[in-house]
Design an enzyme around this catalytic site. Sequence first.
Site, PDB file in Angstrom:
ATOM      1  N   HIS A  48       0.854  -1.152   0.014  1.00  0.00           N
ATOM      2  CA  HIS A  48       0.138   0.054  -0.037  1.00  0.00           C
ATOM      3  C   HIS A  48       0.768   1.174  -0.187  1.00  0.00           C
ATOM      4  O   HIS A  48       1.708   1.455   0.819  1.00  0.00           O
ATOM      5  CB  HIS A  48      -0.889  -0.079   1.278  1.00  0.00           C
ATOM      6  CG  HIS A  48      -1.853   1.044   1.322  1.00  0.00           C
ATOM      7  ND1 HIS A  48      -1.777   2.084   2.527  1.00  0.00           N
ATOM      8  CD2 HIS A  48      -2.699   1.510   0.559  1.00  0.00           C
ATOM      9  CE1 HIS A  48      -2.607   2.906   2.310  1.00  0.00           C
ATOM     10  NE2 HIS A  48      -3.501   2.576   1.049  1.00  0.00           N
TER      11      HIS A  48
ATOM     12  N   GLU B  97       0.992  -0.574  -4.762  1.00  0.00           N
ATOM     13  CA  GLU B  97      -0.144   0.177  -5.076  1.00  0.00           C
ATOM     14  C   GLU B  97       0.317   1.470  -4.951  1.00  0.00           C
ATOM     15  O   GLU B  97       1.192   1.824  -4.023  1.00  0.00           O
ATOM     16  CB  GLU B  97      -1.330  -0.067  -4.002  1.00  0.00           C
ATOM     17  CG  GLU B  97      -2.609   1.095  -4.377  1.00  0.00           C
ATOM     18  CD  GLU B  97      -2.717   2.099  -3.205  1.00  0.00           C
ATOM     19  OE1 GLU B  97      -3.944   2.476  -3.425  1.00  0.00           O
ATOM     20  OE2 GLU B  97      -1.981   2.635  -2.838  1.00  0.00           O
TER      21      GLU B  97
ATOM     22  N   HIS C 268      -1.074  10.863  -2.471  1.00  0.00           N
ATOM     23  CA  HIS C 268      -2.096  10.397  -2.191  1.00  0.00           C
ATOM     24  C   HIS C 268      -3.171  11.559  -1.773  1.00  0.00           C
ATOM     25  O   HIS C 268      -4.322  11.363  -2.161  1.00  0.00           O
ATOM     26  CB  HIS C 268      -1.870   9.601  -0.619  1.00  0.00           C
ATOM     27  CG  HIS C 268      -3.362   9.219  -0.188  1.00  0.00           C
ATOM     28  ND1 HIS C 268      -3.896   9.960   0.837  1.00  0.00           N
ATOM     29  CD2 HIS C 268      -4.001   8.049  -0.346  1.00  0.00           C
ATOM     30  CE1 HIS C 268      -4.903   9.438   0.991  1.00  0.00           C
ATOM     31  NE2 HIS C 268      -5.075   8.315   0.563  1.00  0.00           N
TER      32      HIS C 268
END
Length: 266
Positions: free
Chosen positions: A24, A51, A66
């Site tokens: 992640h 990811e 993000h």
Amino acid sequence: MVIAMIASSGLNTKSLHAAEIVAHRGASHDAPENTLASVNLAWEKNTDAVEIDIYLSKDNQIVAFHDKTTKRTGGGQDIPIVEQTLAELKKLDAGSWKSPKYKGEPIPTLLEVLPTIPEGKRLFIEVKCGPEIVPFLQADLAKGGKATEQTCVISFNSDVCREVKQTMPELKVYWLAGQRKDKETGNWEPALNELIAKAQSIHADGLDVRAHEDLDANYVSQVKAAGLGLYCYTVNNPTEAKRLAAAGIDGITTDRPAFIRKAIGK
Ligand code: G3P
Ligand code: CA
């Protein structure tokens, strides 16, 4: 030992070992999320997949990041990514917030992340903006030169999923579907059958859901019976990872790929 315990408990060991480990935002427990340091550390830790989150900059370059703005992980200025050019974004320090060790770590472009994908592994690309990114994504993926199966797209935005699938039907697309539990009824909303119907209507290849206690073998089999894949996020607890892997989930997204890989006995 883990295998023996699971075998004796009647759980499906094949499924347990098949779960794809997805790092992640890279190995983000140890390195600054969505940077090359974090992506490369995840590959070094032998993750199956990484990811990253992506946005379009002011000058239409795809960057891994993000948040909507660069305040938290981009050096402190609360300016949206979409209002900054790539040259401006490249001057920012995306590493110091995590540790002085990562001072000066830059925000990478998607084109810088793509070549890091080792053979046999893949990159989950989470689109954080709208469908306007799709033509630029298609161009970058073509330039990146990776095999089709080495990348896939995920997004909470169902319009993005639909558009990616229309433009690049060969690319796997998983819809990030939010579910919340009604405190009074104990029911999940939207219900699983609604999520499945929506995923099918946008021609997604599967669902990617926040891991929860009712995500069990029955949940997994309902999704699979609909011809969809099932992934979940973000699982850093080894007991929970083992339970989900044994339930037959296709992939587990975690900040700690090596730790979770070991936990499920992969
Ligand atoms: O892998 C899906 C997950 O990354 C979605 O949530 O906030 O971490 O992007 P977020
Ligand atoms: Ca994400």
